[in-house]
Design a protein around this motif. Structure first.
Motif, PDB file in Angstrom:
ATOM      1  N   THR A  55       1.202  -1.289   0.066  1.00  0.00           N
ATOM      2  CA  THR A  55       0.062  -0.188   0.145  1.00  0.00           C
ATOM      3  C   THR A  55       0.785   1.659  -0.165  1.00  0.00           C
ATOM      4  OG1 THR A  55      -0.181  -0.312   2.367  1.00  0.00           O
ATOM      5  CG2 THR A  55      -1.814  -0.945   0.827  1.00  0.00           C
ATOM      6  N   GLN A  56       2.038   0.889  -0.079  1.00  0.00           N
ATOM      7  CA  GLN A  56       3.051   2.688  -0.010  1.00  0.00           C
ATOM      8  C   GLN A  56       4.284   2.485  -0.951  1.00  0.00           C
ATOM      9  OE1 GLN A  56       4.828   0.899   3.984  1.00  0.00           O
ATOM     10  NE2 GLN A  56       5.134   2.895   4.171  1.00  0.00           N
ATOM     11  N   LEU A  57       3.735   1.945  -2.360  1.00  0.00           N
ATOM     12  CA  LEU A  57       4.661   1.894  -3.056  1.00  0.00           C
ATOM     13  C   LEU A  57       3.811   3.028  -4.609  1.00  0.00           C
ATOM     14  CD1 LEU A  57       5.478  -1.984  -3.924  1.00  0.00           C
ATOM     15  CD2 LEU A  57       6.595  -0.015  -2.407  1.00  0.00           C
ATOM     16  N   GLU A  58       2.898   2.873  -4.410  1.00  0.00           N
ATOM     17  CA  GLU A  58       2.062   4.053  -4.814  1.00  0.00           C
ATOM     18  C   GLU A  58       2.860   5.484  -5.386  1.00  0.00           C
ATOM     19  OE1 GLU A  58      -1.363   5.921  -6.421  1.00  0.00           O
ATOM     20  OE2 GLU A  58      -2.142   4.612  -4.132  1.00  0.00           O
ATOM     21  N   THR A  59       3.108   5.837  -4.350  1.00  0.00           N
ATOM     22  CA  THR A  59       4.121   7.263  -3.955  1.00  0.00           C
ATOM     23  C   THR A  59       5.409   6.586  -4.769  1.00  0.00           C
ATOM     24  OG1 THR A  59       3.822   7.443  -1.883  1.00  0.00           O
ATOM     25  CG2 THR A  59       2.597   8.042  -2.922  1.00  0.00           C
ATOM     26  N   ILE A  60       5.933   5.445  -4.097  1.00  0.00           N
ATOM     27  CA  ILE A  60       7.573   5.444  -4.446  1.00  0.00           C
ATOM     28  C   ILE A  60       7.908   5.342  -5.963  1.00  0.00           C
ATOM     29  CG2 ILE A  60       9.361   3.700  -3.374  1.00  0.00           C
ATOM     30  CD1 ILE A  60       7.895   3.416  -0.820  1.00  0.00           C
ATOM     31  N   HIS A  61       9.321   5.531  -6.243  1.00  0.00           N
ATOM     32  CA  HIS A  61      10.050   5.643  -7.221  1.00  0.00           C
ATOM     33  C   HIS A  61      11.189   5.605  -7.111  1.00  0.00           C
ATOM     34  CE1 HIS A  61       5.584   6.115  -9.150  1.00  0.00           C
ATOM     35  NE2 HIS A  61       5.379   7.274  -7.939  1.00  0.00           N
ATOM     36  N   PRO A  62      12.101   5.416  -8.518  1.00  0.00           N
ATOM     37  CA  PRO A  62      13.068   5.305  -8.506  1.00  0.00           C
ATOM     38  C   PRO A  62      13.801   6.793  -8.584  1.00  0.00           C
ATOM     39  CG  PRO A  62      12.621   3.661  -9.331  1.00  0.00           C
ATOM     40  CD  PRO A  62      11.232   3.892  -9.991  1.00  0.00           C
ATOM     41  N   GLY A  63      15.157   6.772  -7.633  1.00  0.00           N
ATOM     42  CA  GLY A  63      15.346   8.066  -7.810  1.00  0.00           C
ATOM     43  C   GLY A  63      15.467   9.128  -7.022  1.00  0.00           C
ATOM     44  N   GLU A  64      13.831   8.314  -6.029  1.00  0.00           N
ATOM     45  CA  GLU A  64      13.868   9.783  -4.750  1.00  0.00           C
ATOM     46  C   GLU A  64      14.427   9.138  -3.726  1.00  0.00           C
ATOM     47  OE1 GLU A  64       8.915   9.264  -5.848  1.00  0.00           O
ATOM     48  OE2 GLU A  64      10.220   8.301  -4.331  1.00  0.00           O
ATOM     49  N   ARG A  65      15.187  10.457  -3.032  1.00  0.00           N
ATOM     50  CA  ARG A  65      15.633  11.109  -1.715  1.00  0.00           C
ATOM     51  C   ARG A  65      15.133   9.372  -0.776  1.00  0.00           C
ATOM     52  NH1 ARG A  65      16.814  14.326   2.682  1.00  0.00           N
ATOM     53  NH2 ARG A  65      14.453  15.870   1.472  1.00  0.00           N
ATOM     54  N   VAL A  66      16.705   9.010  -0.008  1.00  0.00           N
ATOM     55  CA  VAL A  66      16.224   8.814   1.220  1.00  0.00           C
ATOM     56  C   VAL A  66      16.604   8.809   2.459  1.00  0.00           C
ATOM     57  CG1 VAL A  66      15.797   5.634   2.301  1.00  0.00           C
ATOM     58  CG2 VAL A  66      15.361   6.907  -0.374  1.00  0.00           C
ATOM     59  N   ARG A  67      16.086   8.892   3.498  1.00  0.00           N
ATOM     60  CA  ARG A  67      16.969   9.110   4.521  1.00  0.00           C
ATOM     61  C   ARG A  67      17.303   7.784   5.893  1.00  0.00           C
ATOM     62  NH1 ARG A  67      18.741  13.494   7.739  1.00  0.00           N
ATOM     63  NH2 ARG A  67      19.196  14.465   5.904  1.00  0.00           N
ATOM     64  N   LEU A  68      18.840   7.240   5.976  1.00  0.00           N
ATOM     65  CA  LEU A  68      18.859   5.463   6.217  1.00  0.00           C
ATOM     66  C   LEU A  68      19.139   6.581   7.452  1.00  0.00           C
ATOM     67  CD1 LEU A  68      20.615   4.587   3.750  1.00  0.00           C
ATOM     68  CD2 LEU A  68      18.094   3.759   3.939  1.00  0.00           C
ATOM     69  N   LYS A  69      18.612   5.214   8.747  1.00  0.00           N
ATOM     70  CA  LYS A  69      18.809   5.592  10.009  1.00  0.00           C
ATOM     71  C   LYS A  69      19.677   4.360  10.567  1.00  0.00           C
ATOM     72  CE  LYS A  69      16.409   9.681  11.622  1.00  0.00           C
ATOM     73  NZ  LYS A  69      15.486  10.123  12.706  1.00  0.00           N
ATOM     74  N   LEU A  70      20.904   3.954  11.181  1.00  0.00           N
ATOM     75  CA  LEU A  70      21.629   2.167  11.235  1.00  0.00           C
ATOM     76  C   LEU A  70      21.356   2.127  12.820  1.00  0.00           C
ATOM     77  CD1 LEU A  70      24.182   2.759   8.282  1.00  0.00           C
ATOM     78  CD2 LEU A  70      21.584   1.658   8.469  1.00  0.00           C
ATOM     79  N   ASP A  71      20.703   0.862  13.280  1.00  0.00           N
ATOM     80  CA  ASP A  71      20.482   0.704  14.621  1.00  0.00           C
ATOM     81  C   ASP A  71      22.105   0.503  15.149  1.00  0.00           C
ATOM     82  OD1 ASP A  71      18.199   1.123  14.479  1.00  0.00           O
ATOM     83  OD2 ASP A  71      17.523  -1.059  13.941  1.00  0.00           O
ATOM     84  N   GLY A  72      22.660   0.176  14.332  1.00  0.00           N
ATOM     85  CA  GLY A  72      24.086  -0.697  14.636  1.00  0.00           C
ATOM     86  C   GLY A  72      25.027   0.909  14.814  1.00  0.00           C
ATOM     87  N   PHE A  73      24.888   1.785  14.750  1.00  0.00           N
ATOM     88  CA  PHE A  73      25.636   3.511  15.168  1.00  0.00           C
ATOM     89  C   PHE A  73      24.592   4.283  15.911  1.00  0.00           C
ATOM     90  CE2 PHE A  73      27.131   1.150  11.170  1.00  0.00           C
ATOM     91  CZ  PHE A  73      28.570   0.858  11.623  1.00  0.00           C
ATOM     92  N   ASP A  74      23.939   3.957  15.996  1.00  0.00           N
ATOM     93  CA  ASP A  74      23.349   5.105  16.920  1.00  0.00           C
ATOM     94  C   ASP A  74      22.591   5.878  16.628  1.00  0.00           C
ATOM     95  OD1 ASP A  74      23.827   3.865  19.439  1.00  0.00           O
ATOM     96  OD2 ASP A  74      25.671   5.352  19.810  1.00  0.00           O
ATOM     97  N   GLY A  75      21.396   5.444  15.815  1.00  0.00           N
ATOM     98  CA  GLY A  75      20.941   5.988  14.272  1.00  0.00           C
ATOM     99  C   GLY A  75      21.578   6.979  13.817  1.00  0.00           C
TER     100      GLY A  75
END
Length: 420
Positions: free
Chosen positions: A335-355
């Motif tokens: 249900t979330q894929l409708e607005t997701i397209h290749p090339g869009e910006r992403v912010r990642l937070k890694l649990d192993g490095f305190d987010g």
């Protein structure tokens, strides 16, 4: 003092105000009135707070898709031997970094050295056979040319002999004719001399001369006839020589077939050389495979090989975890894929490095859901269908790792900033 006597004074000393029921009723009524007056304000404040929180959540979630079902992925290459053999040495340990091309495990190579030596000997023999076939082809070409020349010479000689023999026959035949005439003349003169001797007209000596001349003419006739027979015999012999020459010519005319056969032998020898060379190459590869090398830069993991162990291609010896190329796979709901397209910006937070926040970009969206590619994909036609929201893997490339050692399997929170 009894127990009853002790209780009575305790009851009598209580204040009157605490035991006045009329006053308690008045106090409860005022408190209830105050609460009724205050309730609308509290309810309004709660509704206002709820509206504010909802507005904030809606505004903050607009243009974003978030999931915590995400993990770091990377290249994990299983290491296995390409040939069967016994382990001689293991040169790495678990968690040891290696470079592409480094030797990880060495196998006993004695058998493969022997195979390479035998293959090289076969190649040398094939090379010798090819050289022999080349020499035979050159010799065959020269021989067929010589045979053609000899056959042509024989035919010419036979033709010349035949012509000379015919001339000799003609000459001998003519000599026979002359000899017949001379013999007839000699016999006529002999008969005349005999008659004259009988009448005494000529002496006996003349008769003897005539008889001798007749004998000589007969001898010359016989000699001439013998030459005819000899010439005819020579003609028959010449005919046999001519036939033999023609036979040699027929043999010489098979020169193309002889050359083709020699060329076929050369091609066969060349093919054997190529086959032997391929066997040498295969033996060299087998010998090289006794040294198991790293195919990529990475870190050794799950090492399960020891010296003296027998190994084969179907058994994994260890794994190499690549550290230079990692990415994140986020499993978003369908249900979330409708607005997701290749090339869009992403912010990642890694649990192993305190987010620790990292920037990325949507690289691709998998063509099917994760369950479709599982070991046992669901079969909705089985009769016990239960609708479940599926998740689709989305690959996210990391723009800048900021020097962090990202290991496959680490958890991450992913937020995609969509265009809407």
């Amino acid at each position: 003092m009894s127990t009853a006597q002790a209780i009575v004074p305790a009851i009598t000393v209580l204040p009157r105000t605490q035991l006045d029921p009329q006053k308690d009723v008045v106090s409860d009524g005022a408190s209830a009135t105050y609460k009724r007056r205050k309730a609308p304000f509290i309810l309004g404040a709660m509704l206002l707070a709820a509206t504010g929180v909802g507005t904030y959540l809606y505004a903050s979630s607009r243009g974003k898709q978030t999931t915590d079902d995400a993990q770091v992925e990377g290249h994990v290459a299983p290491v296995a031997s390409r040939v069967a053999g016994q382990v001689k040495r293991v040169l790495v340990e678990d968690d040891q970094p290696v470079k592409a091309g480094d030797v990880l495990v060495e196998l006993d190579d004695a058998d493969y050295q022997a195979r390479l030596t035998a293959a090289r000997a076969d190649l040398a023999a094939a090379d010798a056979g090819q050289h022999a076939a080349e020499a035979q082809l050159a010799l065959t070409r020269k021989q067929v040319d010589a045979n053609v020349a000899i056959a042509r010479g024989g035919i010419a000689q036979a033709s010349a002999v035949s012509g000379s023999t015919e001339a000799l026959i003609d000459q001998a035949t003519a000599d026979v004719t002359v000899a017949v005439s001379r013999a007839q003349l000699a016999h006529v003169e002999l008969a005349r001399s005999e008659k004259l001797v009988a009448t005494g007209a000529v002496p006996q000596a003349e008769l003897d001369v005539k008889r001798s001349a007749a004998d000589a003419a007969d001898a010359q006739l016989a000699q001439a006839r013998a030459r005819v027979v000899t010439a005819q015999a020579n003609r028959a012999n010449g005919t046999g020589t001519a036939l033999a020459a023609h036979g040699r010519m027929l043999v010489a005319e098979t020169a193309p077939e002889q050359v083709a056969a020699a060329e076929a032998q050369l091609e066969l020898a060349t093919a054997k050389v190529a086959q032997a060379a391929a066997a040498v190459h295969q033996a060299e590869l087998g010998l090289g495979y006794t040294k198991i090398r790293a195919e990529l830069d990475g870190v050794v993991a799950k090492r399960n090989v020891e010296p003296g162990q027998m190994v084969s291609p179907e058994r994994s010896l260890m794994a190499l975890v690549g550290t230079t190329d990692t990415w994140v796979v986020a499993n978003f709901k369908e249900t979330q894929l409708e607005t997701i397209h290749p090339g869009e910006r992403v912010r990642l937070k890694l649990d192993g490095f305190d987010g620790a926040p990292l920037d990325g970009v949507v690289a691709s969206i998998q063509a099917g859901t994760g369950s479709r590619f599982s070991l046992l994909p669901p079969d909705n036609a089985s009769g016990n269908f239960t609708k479940v929201t599926q998740r689709v893997p989305v690959r996210i490339e990391i723009a800048d790792r900021r020097g962090l050692a990202l290991r496959p399997g680490m958890s991450a929170d992913v937020t995609v900033f969509t265009a809407e």
